[in-house]
Design an enzyme around this catalytic site. Structure first.
Site, PDB file in Angstrom:
ATOM      1  N   ASP A 388       0.197  -1.792   0.180  1.00 54.96           N
ATOM      2  CA  ASP A 388       0.015   0.089  -0.317  1.00 54.96           C
ATOM      3  C   ASP A 388       1.019   1.281   0.041  1.00 54.96           C
ATOM      4  O   ASP A 388       1.471   1.387   0.279  1.00 54.96           O
ATOM      5  CB  ASP A 388      -0.778   0.297   1.532  1.00 54.96           C
ATOM      6  CG  ASP A 388      -0.093   0.159   2.490  1.00 54.96           C
ATOM      7  OD1 ASP A 388       0.562  -0.866   2.676  1.00 54.96           O
ATOM      8  OD2 ASP A 388      -0.456   0.401   3.401  1.00 54.96           O
ATOM      9  N   GLU A 389       0.362   2.708  -0.658  1.00 57.65           N
ATOM     10  CA  GLU A 389       1.060   3.650  -0.635  1.00 57.65           C
ATOM     11  C   GLU A 389       1.884   3.787  -0.659  1.00 57.65           C
ATOM     12  O   GLU A 389       3.537   4.650  -0.469  1.00 57.65           O
ATOM     13  CB  GLU A 389       0.305   4.212   1.214  1.00 57.65           C
ATOM     14  CG  GLU A 389      -0.662   4.045   1.772  1.00 57.65           C
ATOM     15  CD  GLU A 389      -1.514   4.739   3.240  1.00 57.65           C
ATOM     16  OE1 GLU A 389      -2.096   5.344   2.937  1.00 57.65           O
ATOM     17  OE2 GLU A 389      -0.427   4.036   4.079  1.00 57.65           O
TER      18      GLU A 389
END
Ligand SMILES: *[C@@H]1O[C@H](CO)[C@@H](O)[C@H](O)[C@H]1NC(C)=O
Ligand SMILES: *[C@@H]1O[C@H](CO)[C@@H](O)[C@H](O)[C@H]1NC(C)=O
Ligand SMILES: *[C@@H]1O[C@H](CO)[C@@H](O)[C@H](O)[C@H]1NC(C)=O
Ligand SMILES: *[C@@H]1O[C@H](CO)[C@@H](O)[C@H](O)[C@H]1NC(C)=O
Length: 616
Positions: A388-389
């Site tokens: 993620d991210e």
């Protein structure tokens, strides 16, 4: 006469199972249960083809002298009789040996745990009855329960304690006769554990603290979960949690029939997981050298989960969310802790990412995986590789790449994922990733990969439309951390414009909001089978051992019921808060009795009378 008058009024208050079974009928006969109740345990061996409950029950149970007598069943059916009393219960944590968990371990633990719940952690339910209520008396109600039969109808699959989603049949039937015989039957040890959990919720403690009864006989239950994956994601890297606090969450998950604990065990802020092949990692990356999970702690957590039918999924988030590696291996990390404009380089301080085109990184990962994955394999079929991210700008500062061009980065991330997933598969595990790997980076992922969504229902739809299995739990409904306000400090110049300092996912997601979220929302019916279930998320920026129980419980119960029973009731309507609220109130009290600091959801005034706190 008094009884006849009271019981129709009381019965809706006193049938509070959580999560709601698929079908549940009960009467209103009171049966007491004694501490020396005998548990009979029957299981089918391979030779006992197509056996059904009646056939097994025809056989005489045999006395179990010691655990080594488990292999008695020469004719194919094992028959054990166990009387669980306090001393044997006290031994139950110490009976672990070897690697992995067997079906027998699960049943044995479930029986002991049910005994403890009924006789040591039970609820005196005054809050769910009117003032002046007359509780059942052990002197007038002499009927009692003397036998609890648990029957494993088919033999367990070898990987029953660490299944791939959907490979264990968790269904069970529960019959409690008016004559005091309870029978739980299931196709797996985990099904038996679920049935025993339900059984405990039929019982209450008398106010004298010495007697225990159900007011609900006879009982007929058939139950099966709607979703295969019902979990909690607990972040133990932003704040550190002792093993005992995590174990308590596992116990609460099992009591809610949840079957996964996703442990987000490392992040940019700290690396608490000890890796003996890379001892510097935790020695320098943990907040303090003693705030770590030793190999023994890690095994104990996985085992404590598996033995209750809860599979622990370990996540090492990569390539972003890794800057705690910098403390031990600074050469592997780009853009470490850029200040003050950290938000240009990461979603949260400290920034930092594994370099994307570095042989040293791959050498490091080789060691990490060779050490860790074999320790996971006895207890789980999954490993979460994060994803993620991932911040593209941070690769401008990566001396092996020097670019934030998405097309250049995309090829490197694809190589990274192909390499890590091949390692995960060769360790016998199935990879899970966060949704960005598929939806933002457009990676080609193996068909086995499960994609975990956190951003929207729309993302879930896109994941399943791409043919992947999905986990739901988006931040607008199932994030437990939202609404606490900011943990960032605002300077004099930003303070006024940031008032009243709400966080990005405010407001606080109360249990009603969580309960109203449907994992299948917006997903075409033909793709429902690809939605494996979901997870509630406990990100721990503002949660530590002091408040963790109240942050998670009882709100995660709402998620547990949606995932076990479905978001709709048997009429296809959204589940009713009016119906759920007193049941959740009772579940909260039961969690408190089990030592879980679950928060209050209301006042006794509302549950004592029934229905007086409704709106419209
Ligand atoms: C067990 O398996 C049988 C055969 O598939 C199925 O009919 C039954 O519903 C399952 N569950 C229970 C609790 O018997
Ligand atoms: C990756 O590294 C190799 C060798 O160090 C180099 O030749 C190549 O250009 C790099 N790739 C990218 C996309 O920077
Ligand atoms: C992935 O595809 C989307 C939509 O086509 C595009 O907007 C995005 O830039 C792509 N991402 C990368 C890293 O190539
Ligand atoms: C049922 O719940 C969904 C949210 O999951 C909501 O959008 C819908 O309006 C609700 N339906 C009714 C009839 O209340």
């Amino acid at each position: 006469m008094l009884q006849v008058f009271f019981l129709p009024f009381l019965s809706p208050l006193a049938s509070a199972l959580w999560p709601q079974p698929v079908s549940y009928d009960h009467g209103d006969t009171v049966l007491f249960v004694q501490k020396d109740v005998t548990f009979f345990w029957y299981k089918c061996g391979a030779k006992n083809v197509g056996s059904i409950a009646e056939q097994i029950l025809d056989q005489q149970p045999m006395m179990l002298v010691s655990d080594s007598d488990l292999d008695l069943g020469g004719d194919g059916a094992y028959r054990l009789r166990k009387t669980y009393t306090e001393p044997s219960f006290q031994e139950f944590e110490s009976s672990f040996r070897g690697e992995g968990v067997s079906g027998d371990d699960i049943v044995d633990y479930a029986i002991k745990s049910a005994w403890r719940t009924i006789f040591k952690q039970n609820l005196y339910p005054w809050q769910f009855h009117p003032r002046g209520w007359e509780e059942p008396s052990p002197h007038t109600h002499t009927a009692s329960i003397s036998e609890i039969h648990v029957m494993l109808l088919t033999s367990n699959s070898p990987d029953g304690a660490k299944p791939l989603a959907g490979t264990v049949d968790e269904s069970y039937t529960l019959e409690l006769s008016i004559h005091g015989k309870a029978t739980i039957a299931a196709n797996s040890s985990t099904g038996i554990a679920r049935g025993l959990t339900t059984l405990t919720q039929l019982f209450y403690a008398h106010s004298d603290g010495k007697h225990f009864y159900t007011p609900l006989a006879p009982v007929h239950i058939y139950d099966v979960p709607q979703f295969e994956h019902r979990g909690l994601n607990l972040d133990v890297a932003r704040n550190w949690f002792p093993v005992s606090d995590i174990k308590r969450q596992i116990d609460a998950l099992a009591f809610n029939k949840m079957n996964h604990l996703h442990l987000h065990i490392t992040d940019s802020q700290s690396w608490p997981l000890e890796i003996p092949a890379l001892p510097e990692l935790a020695a320098k990356g943990a907040y303090r050298p003693d705030l770590v999970y030793t190999p023994n702690d890690f095994k104990e957590l996985q085992r404590h989960a598996a033995i209750q039918g809860v599979e622990m999924i370990t996540e090492i988030d990569m390539p972003g969310h890794t800057s705690s590696i910098w403390y031990s291996f600074p050469d592997l990390i780009a853009a470490f802790n850029k200040q003050p404009d950290w938000d240009h380089w990461a979603a949260e301080p400290p920034s930092g990412t594994l370099k994307l085109n570095s042989t040293a990184v791959y050498t490091f990962l080789e060691k990490l995986y060779a050490d860790l994955l074999p320790r996971i394999h006895p207890y789980s079929r999954y490993f979460h590789t994060g994803g993620d991210e991932v911040n593209k700008n941070s690769y401008l500062l990566d001396d092996t790449v020097n670019s934030n061009d998405p097309t250049i980065l995309q090829r490197l991330v694809q190589t990274f994922i192909d390499w890590t997933h091949a390692k995960v598969r060769s360790a016998g595990l199935t990879p899970i990733v966060w949704e960005e790997m598929l939806l933002e980076w457009n990676l080609t992922l193996g068909p086995d990969v499960i994609v975990q969504s956190w951003r929207s229902n729309e993302a879930v739809k896109q994941i399943v439309q791409s043919g992947h299995k999905a986990l739901t739990g988006n931040y607008q409904s199932w994030y437990l951390d939202c609404g606490k306000g900011q943990w960032l400090d605002f300077s004099q110049s930003t303070s006024a414009s940031s008032w009243p300092y709400t966080d990005y996912c405010a407001p606080y997601h109360n249990w009603r909001l969580m309960y109203s979220s449907d994992p299948l929302s917006g997903v075409p019916e033909s793709l429902h089978h690809l939605v494996l279930g979901g997870e509630a998320h406990m990100w721990a920026e503002q949660t530590d051992p002091v408040n963790v129980d109240g942050m998670i419980w009882p709100r995660a119960c709402a998620v547990a019921e949606v995932l076990w029973s479905g978001a709709k009731d048997e009429m296809g309507r959204n589940r009713s808060q009016v119906e759920a609220s007193p049941r959740l109130g009772e579940m909260r009290e039961r969690l408190v009795m089990k030592g879980v600091g679950a928060e209050s959801i209301g006042m006794p005034f509302c549950t004592m009378g029934g229905g007086e706190c409704g709106l419209g």
